[in-house]
Scaffold this active site. Structure first.
Site, mmCIF file in Angstrom:
data_model
loop_
_atom_site.group_PDB
_atom_site.id
_atom_site.type_symbol
_atom_site.label_atom_id
_atom_site.label_comp_id
_atom_site.label_asym_id
_atom_site.label_seq_id
_atom_site.Cartn_x
_atom_site.Cartn_y
_atom_site.Cartn_z
ATOM 1 N N ASP A 282 -5.063 -3.990 -6.699
ATOM 2 C CA ASP A 282 -6.071 -4.093 -6.121
ATOM 3 C C ASP A 282 -5.974 -5.275 -5.018
ATOM 4 O O ASP A 282 -6.312 -6.341 -5.305
ATOM 5 C CB ASP A 282 -7.508 -4.129 -6.567
ATOM 6 C CG ASP A 282 -8.691 -3.820 -5.455
ATOM 7 O OD1 ASP A 282 -8.296 -4.301 -4.249
ATOM 8 O OD2 ASP A 282 -9.894 -3.354 -5.730
ATOM 9 N N CYS B 270 -2.243 4.195 10.508
ATOM 10 C CA CYS B 270 -1.932 5.490 11.524
ATOM 11 C C CYS B 270 -3.269 5.669 12.126
ATOM 12 O O CYS B 270 -4.122 6.587 11.885
ATOM 13 C CB CYS B 270 -1.859 6.688 10.441
ATOM 14 S SG CYS B 270 -2.967 6.912 9.188
ATOM 15 N N CYS C 93 0.901 -1.254 -0.080
ATOM 16 C CA CYS C 93 -0.082 0.089 0.140
ATOM 17 C C CYS C 93 0.962 1.274 -0.047
ATOM 18 O O CYS C 93 1.044 2.152 0.973
ATOM 19 C CB CYS C 93 -0.759 -0.033 1.408
ATOM 20 S SG CYS C 93 -2.221 -1.365 1.037
ATOM 21 N N ALA C 94 1.610 1.347 -1.039
ATOM 22 C CA ALA C 94 2.783 2.361 -1.193
ATOM 23 C C ALA C 94 2.461 3.845 -1.351
ATOM 24 O O ALA C 94 3.095 4.669 -1.007
ATOM 25 C CB ALA C 94 3.476 1.923 -2.328
ATOM 26 N N ASP D 118 1.005 -1.087 4.715
ATOM 27 C CA ASP D 118 0.774 0.201 5.360
ATOM 28 C C ASP D 118 -0.627 0.337 4.799
ATOM 29 O O ASP D 118 -0.880 1.167 4.157
ATOM 30 C CB ASP D 118 1.482 1.269 4.752
ATOM 31 C CG ASP D 118 1.569 2.696 5.838
ATOM 32 O OD1 ASP D 118 0.900 2.498 6.741
ATOM 33 O OD2 ASP D 118 1.942 3.592 5.035
ATOM 34 N N ASP E 67 -0.008 -0.094 -5.346
ATOM 35 C CA ASP E 67 -1.083 0.516 -4.847
ATOM 36 C C ASP E 67 -2.392 0.407 -5.841
ATOM 37 O O ASP E 67 -1.983 0.058 -6.947
ATOM 38 C CB ASP E 67 -0.827 2.061 -4.749
ATOM 39 C CG ASP E 67 -1.840 2.641 -3.467
ATOM 40 O OD1 ASP E 67 -1.515 2.800 -2.367
ATOM 41 O OD2 ASP E 67 -2.894 2.921 -4.187
ATOM 42 N N GLY F 55 4.472 6.999 -1.574
ATOM 43 C CA GLY F 55 6.027 6.583 -1.403
ATOM 44 C C GLY F 55 6.607 7.196 0.006
ATOM 45 O O GLY F 55 7.737 6.897 -0.200
ATOM 46 N N GLY F 56 5.993 7.325 0.979
ATOM 47 C CA GLY F 56 6.315 8.067 2.269
ATOM 48 C C GLY F 56 7.406 6.675 2.697
ATOM 49 O O GLY F 56 8.471 6.792 3.211
ATOM 50 N N LYS F 57 6.646 5.663 2.791
ATOM 51 C CA LYS F 57 7.349 4.562 3.596
ATOM 52 C C LYS F 57 8.461 3.809 2.456
ATOM 53 O O LYS F 57 9.819 3.386 2.713
ATOM 54 C CB LYS F 57 6.625 3.288 3.751
ATOM 55 C CG LYS F 57 5.446 3.659 4.782
ATOM 56 C CD LYS F 57 6.021 4.221 6.041
ATOM 57 C CE LYS F 57 4.557 4.606 6.767
ATOM 58 N NZ LYS F 57 3.241 5.435 6.191
HETATM 59 C C1 LIG Z 1 -2.006 4.660 4.437
HETATM 60 S S1 LIG Z 1 -2.042 4.559 2.780
HETATM 61 C C2 LIG Z 1 -0.556 4.255 2.258
HETATM 62 C C3 LIG Z 1 0.774 5.529 2.729
HETATM 63 C C4 LIG Z 1 2.030 5.250 2.213
HETATM 64 N N1 LIG Z 1 2.707 3.776 2.346
HETATM 65 C C5 LIG Z 1 2.986 6.220 2.323
HETATM 66 O O1 LIG Z 1 3.958 6.050 3.646
HETATM 67 O O2 LIG Z 1 3.006 7.386 1.999
HETATM 68 C C6 LIG Z 1 -2.991 3.556 2.230
HETATM 69 C C7 LIG Z 1 -2.696 3.336 1.120
HETATM 70 O O3 LIG Z 1 -3.624 1.977 0.450
HETATM 71 C C8 LIG Z 1 -3.999 2.248 -0.729
HETATM 72 N N2 LIG Z 1 -5.201 1.099 -0.805
HETATM 73 C C9 LIG Z 1 -6.382 1.309 -0.379
HETATM 74 N N3 LIG Z 1 -7.128 0.140 -0.772
HETATM 75 C C10 LIG Z 1 -6.055 -0.786 -1.311
HETATM 76 C C11 LIG Z 1 -6.247 -1.983 -2.300
HETATM 77 N N4 LIG Z 1 -7.636 -2.684 -2.065
HETATM 78 N N5 LIG Z 1 -5.317 -2.369 -2.834
HETATM 79 C C12 LIG Z 1 -3.911 -1.832 -2.609
HETATM 80 N N6 LIG Z 1 -3.954 -0.752 -2.118
HETATM 81 C C13 LIG Z 1 -5.068 -0.141 -1.537
HETATM 82 C C14 LIG Z 1 -4.541 3.752 -0.706
HETATM 83 O O4 LIG Z 1 -4.532 3.788 -2.142
HETATM 84 C C15 LIG Z 1 -3.546 4.104 -0.031
HETATM 85 O O5 LIG Z 1 -2.469 5.004 -0.790
#
Ligand SMILES: C[S@@+](CC[C@H](N)C(=O)[O-])C[C@H]1O[C@@H](n2cnc3c(N)ncnc32)[C@H](O)[C@@H]1O
Length: 451
Positions: free
Chosen positions: A313, A385, A262-263, A332, A286, A266-268
């Site tokens: 997905d 978070c 769940c990038a 994440d 993502d 790209g913070g992590k």
């Molecule tokens: C908490 S954010 C991630 C923040 C990111 N890791 C960072 O450090 O910047 C969660 C992410 O999960 C993605 N997401 C939501 N549903 C998803 C799915 N079914 N499959 C993959 N990614 C998903 C969202 O688009 C979102 O970018």
């Protein structure tokens, strides 16, 4: 066409209120992209939007007290105009009272009617004649706390049931404080000491983060962050200290294969690539392809080259189509964001008691799908978070019950300074705003047993 800060704030706040699923960031991006205001006006609009959302509970209590017909019967647009004006009167010291009141009256006439202008004028002048906050006497403790800290009452009640009144009060206050700006040094290009020297002349206060060895926190930058040379040169990423702990938990070796499912933007991923010293293979996934495009630009800015992206997905597709056997996988997960209210005050007004478990099913599905990609002996980290049990410990416990080949492991190979203050007895990393001065986060590190 929006010509000034107050009209822009009004447009953003009314659009935000009308769109149940929209985040403040998305609304602001959409609207500010269309307007041309100078930096000062834009700064004021930003302060008004965030200020109103941060203090909305308290503002509404005052409006309700002085409006003879009660807040529930005030037209939504007029209510937004009142909130913007009252925020200036109660919380901003450099705005002349006349500017706050007169512009509100004009806006009410434009957006509603002549008589609405009269109503707004009368109510704001009453507030000015009564600078003390209306009495809270007779209110139940949870209602009092909700008003004074501008938190939704359902959330205050939820937290009191879990941690008692005193701790909830501390958490509510910390969640309503303005958090410092925190950045993570990009060690592929510089050191924290060098970056500190570069940033010090450009900010008011600057200090190293106590737990994360790479963080710097500062206040009042002289220029917007994204315009700083150090930013353009890719010397740092904006990231709260709590979020900086996650890649330290994953701790991938240089040359290893790592998956960040769940990038987002790209913070992590940026931090993981740093720990990997830009060697090996990092795959960032993502569901949102547009986020991965931003991620690619962000990695280029940071000088990261060991990364590929893949839109997927995780609740529908199997991530192992790109091959399994990863040394480490980070999840994440999407969540309520209730741990980062101090940065995103919009969250508290968009999230309701009825959807407390809205993300749980998705979190469980994503974690199970991601786990398939971990090689035996490899590491799996789940992070959110959020401080809410239904999105953190409950998800991990349900996962471990079903996936008996995984078990919890100690959270860090080398624990950061003071880590005992945010590691729970179960071995979760769970910093809290009121206890650790960081965003509310949760992370669990697991290992897949060798066969
Ligand atoms: C908490 S954010 C991630 C923040 C990111 N890791 C960072 O450090 O910047 C969660 C992410 O999960 C993605 N997401 C939501 N549903 C998803 C799915 N079914 N499959 C993959 N990614 C998903 C969202 O688009 C979102 O970018």
């Amino acid at each position: 066409m929006t010509q000034d800060a107050r009209s822009l704030a009004f447009e953003i706040l009314t659009t935000f209120d009308k769109n149940a699923d929209a985040t403040l960031d998305s609304v602001m991006d959409r609207i500010t992209g269309k307007v041309e205001l100078d930096r000062r006006e834009m700064g004021l609009a930003n302060a008004l939007v965030y200020g109103v959302l941060r203090h909305r509970g308290q503002l509404d209590y005052t409006i309700d007290h002085f409006a003879s017909k009660g807040i529930a019967r005030i037209d939504k647009k007029i209510l937004t105009i009142l909130r913007i004006a009252l925020f200036q009167l109660r919380f901003m010291d450099r705005i002349p009272e006349s500017a706050a009141v007169n512009t509100a009256v004009e806006m009410a006439k434009v957006h509603a009617s002549e008589s609405s202008g009269g109503f707004v004028n009368a109510l704001l002048r009453t507030c000015l004649r009564n600078p003390e906050e209306p009495s809270l006497e007779g209110l139940a403790p949870e209602k009092k706390l909700a008003v004074t800290t501008s938190m939704p009452q359902w959330l205050v009640e939820k937290w009191i049931a879990r941690m008692g009144l005193e701790e909830t009060a501390a958490l509510c206050r910390a969640s309503n404080d303005i958090a410092p700006i925190t950045v993570r040094t990009n060690t592929l290009k510089t050191t924290r000491e060098e970056l500190s020297e570069r940033l010090a002349p450009q900010v008011e206060t600057l200090s190293p983060t106590p737990a994360s060895p790479l963080g710097l926190s500062f206040t009042s930058p002289k220029t917007p962050i994204f315009e700083m040379d150090a930013f353009k040169e890719g010397l740092f990423q904006v990231q709260d200290e709590a979020a900086q702990l996650i890649a330290l938990m994953v701790n991938p070796k240089p040359g290893s294969r790592v998956l960040d499912v769940c990038a987002g933007v790209g913070g992590k991923s940026g931090h993981l690539a740093q720990v990997m010293e830009n060697q090996g293979e990092l795959v960032s996934m993502d569901v949102e392809a547009y986020k991965l495009k931003s991620l690619a630009r962000e990695m280029a800015r940071l000088g990261i080259t060991n990364i590929t992206t893949h839109a997927c997905d995780l609740t529908r597709e199997s991530p192992d189509i790109i091959g399994g056997g990863f040394d480490a996988v980070l999840v994440d997960a999407p969540c309520s964001g209730l741990g980062v209210i101090r940065r995103n005050p919009d969250t508290k007004w968009k999230y309701f008691k009825r959807n407390a478990t809205r993300h749980t099913k998705k979190q469980k599905a994503i974690l199970s799908a991601a786990a398939r990609c971990v090689r035996p002996g490899g590491t799996l980290v789940y992070a959110v978070c959020s401080m809410e049990p239904e999105e953190n410990g409950a998800v991990v416990e349900a996962f471990l019950e079903k996936h008996t080949d995984f078990r919890m492991m100690k959270p860090f190979d080398a624990a950061p300074q003071g880590a005992e203050a945010f590691i729970t007895p179960k071995g979760y990393v769970a910093p809290l705003p009121h206890k650790n001065g960081m965003d509310g986060f949760f992370a669990a590190r697991m290992v897949r047993e060798e066969k």
